[in-house]
Design a protein around this motif. Sequence first.
Motif, PDB file in Angstrom:
ATOM      1  N   UNK A 134       0.602  -1.235  -0.121  1.00 29.18           N
ATOM      2  CA  UNK A 134       0.080   0.047   0.031  1.00 29.18           C
ATOM      3  C   UNK A 134       0.671   1.340  -0.075  1.00 29.18           C
ATOM      4  N   UNK A 135       2.217   1.112   0.266  1.00 28.17           N
ATOM      5  CA  UNK A 135       3.027   2.254   0.449  1.00 28.17           C
ATOM      6  C   UNK A 135       3.757   2.628  -0.852  1.00 28.17           C
ATOM      7  N   UNK A 136       3.207   1.652  -1.967  1.00 28.49           N
ATOM      8  CA  UNK A 136       4.035   1.806  -3.196  1.00 28.49           C
ATOM      9  C   UNK A 136       3.244   2.974  -4.054  1.00 28.49           C
ATOM     10  N   UNK A 137       3.986   3.485  -4.817  1.00 37.64           N
ATOM     11  CA  UNK A 137       3.433   4.665  -5.806  1.00 37.64           C
ATOM     12  C   UNK A 137       2.388   3.780  -6.791  1.00 37.64           C
ATOM     13  N   UNK A 138       1.645   4.497  -7.546  1.00 42.28           N
ATOM     14  CA  UNK A 138       0.622   3.875  -8.245  1.00 42.28           C
ATOM     15  C   UNK A 138       1.445   3.207  -9.488  1.00 42.28           C
ATOM     16  N   UNK A 139       2.197   3.638 -10.046  1.00 42.55           N
ATOM     17  CA  UNK A 139       3.369   2.825 -11.132  1.00 42.55           C
ATOM     18  C   UNK A 139       3.939   1.670 -10.586  1.00 42.55           C
ATOM     19  N   UNK A 140       4.413   1.735  -9.244  1.00 44.43           N
ATOM     20  CA  UNK A 140       5.052   0.662  -8.691  1.00 44.43           C
ATOM     21  C   UNK A 140       3.958  -0.476  -8.294  1.00 44.43           C
ATOM     22  N   UNK A 141       2.825   0.161  -7.968  1.00 49.34           N
ATOM     23  CA  UNK A 141       1.613  -1.089  -7.754  1.00 49.34           C
ATOM     24  C   UNK A 141       1.329  -1.680  -8.956  1.00 49.34           C
ATOM     25  N   UNK A 142       1.149  -1.051 -10.142  1.00 51.18           N
ATOM     26  CA  UNK A 142       0.998  -1.687 -11.396  1.00 51.18           C
ATOM     27  C   UNK A 142       1.908  -2.739 -11.633  1.00 51.18           C
ATOM     28  N   UNK A 143       3.301  -2.328 -11.408  1.00 51.31           N
ATOM     29  CA  UNK A 143       4.355  -3.352 -11.813  1.00 51.31           C
ATOM     30  C   UNK A 143       4.262  -4.719 -10.933  1.00 51.31           C
ATOM     31  N   UNK A 144       3.732  -4.257  -9.673  1.00 51.55           N
ATOM     32  CA  UNK A 144       3.452  -5.232  -8.685  1.00 51.55           C
ATOM     33  C   UNK A 144       2.429  -6.284  -9.088  1.00 51.55           C
ATOM     34  N   UNK A 145       1.198  -5.560  -9.532  1.00 50.88           N
ATOM     35  CA  UNK A 145       0.151  -6.435 -10.136  1.00 50.88           C
ATOM     36  C   UNK A 145       0.540  -7.211 -11.270  1.00 50.88           C
ATOM     37  N   UNK A 146       1.597  -6.717 -12.206  1.00 47.57           N
ATOM     38  CA  UNK A 146       1.711  -7.493 -13.402  1.00 47.57           C
ATOM     39  C   UNK A 146       2.926  -8.542 -12.991  1.00 47.57           C
ATOM     40  N   UNK A 147       3.936  -8.177 -12.037  1.00 42.98           N
ATOM     41  CA  UNK A 147       4.749  -9.144 -11.462  1.00 42.98           C
ATOM     42  C   UNK A 147       4.111 -10.265 -10.797  1.00 42.98           C
ATOM     43  N   UNK A 148       3.136  -9.919 -10.150  1.00 44.88           N
ATOM     44  CA  UNK A 148       2.472 -11.001  -9.237  1.00 44.88           C
ATOM     45  C   UNK A 148       1.644 -12.002 -10.417  1.00 44.88           C
ATOM     46  N   UNK A 149       1.288 -11.463 -11.572  1.00 42.91           N
ATOM     47  CA  UNK A 149       0.522 -12.402 -12.552  1.00 42.91           C
ATOM     48  C   UNK A 149       1.784 -13.076 -13.312  1.00 42.91           C
TER      49      UNK A 149
END
Length: 232
Positions: free
Chosen positions: A135-150
Amino acid sequence: MLMVEKLNAGYESGPVIHDVSLEVRAGEIVALIGANGAGKSTLAKALSGILPALAGGIRFQDQSIAGLPAPRRVQLGLVHVPEGRQIFAGLTVAQNLELGAYGLRRQSAAAAATRTEAVYARFPVLRPRAGDVAGNLSGGQQQMLAIGRALMSDPKVLILDEPSLGLSPILVKQIFELIASLRNQGIAILLSEQNARMSLAIADRGYVLENGRIMLSGAAAALAKSDDIATR
Ligand SMILES: Nc1ncnc2c1ncn2[C@@H]1O[C@H](COP(=O)(O)OP(=O)(O)OP(=O)(O)O)[C@@H](O)[C@H]1O
Ligand SMILES: [Mg+2]
């Protein structure tokens, strides 16, 4: 890879997707373009199994999957990155990635570690944040994490729902470059976007969804020039 025939889907309040037929072939980026409320997310949810299909067929690698639960589709290699990222904000970056590999029971700890390392290599900004809550990541980092998780579940086809939503122009450009690089490593992509111009610029083909129906489809370059798109 993914073949959709006359798919109908929707909610208790009524059907939203009407007789949608589309195809994603190996090695392709296919853009799914549509305005707010056109039904892009509903279609993505029906493909990944979060929503049941009311009628029609979904085939994945020559197997009918319309009746399979969502986790089975992930195991087969059809993975959905939902609109709005949907990461676990209270868990760490590393825990979010672990959950991405969770469905693959046959994946050994060593294989999961190799995949995690590959995600950090692809998204170097995530590595020093591994122990931070997502939750402390920036929006762009959260999108990278979402893709990374996939990517942890070794997808063959990725469904990306509005990956550029809410990101700054520089980050939008980075995310689109990333999507192109995923295609180049052999992952086929269905890219759902309101941003028609940028998604058609990296796509091979595209479909235009309006009020839950495919109104136009074709080669990305041709679609980008069509009046309907060019004036958006
Ligand atoms: N959970 C839900 N229950 C009932 N109706 C819904 C639900 N989610 C979406 N809808 C309706 O389905 C239609 C299509 O919505 P959907 O979210 O699929 O569109 P979209 O193309 O993804 O739009 P956006 O670009 O805003 O994300 C809309 O009329 C919307 O109100
Ligand atoms: Mg949507």
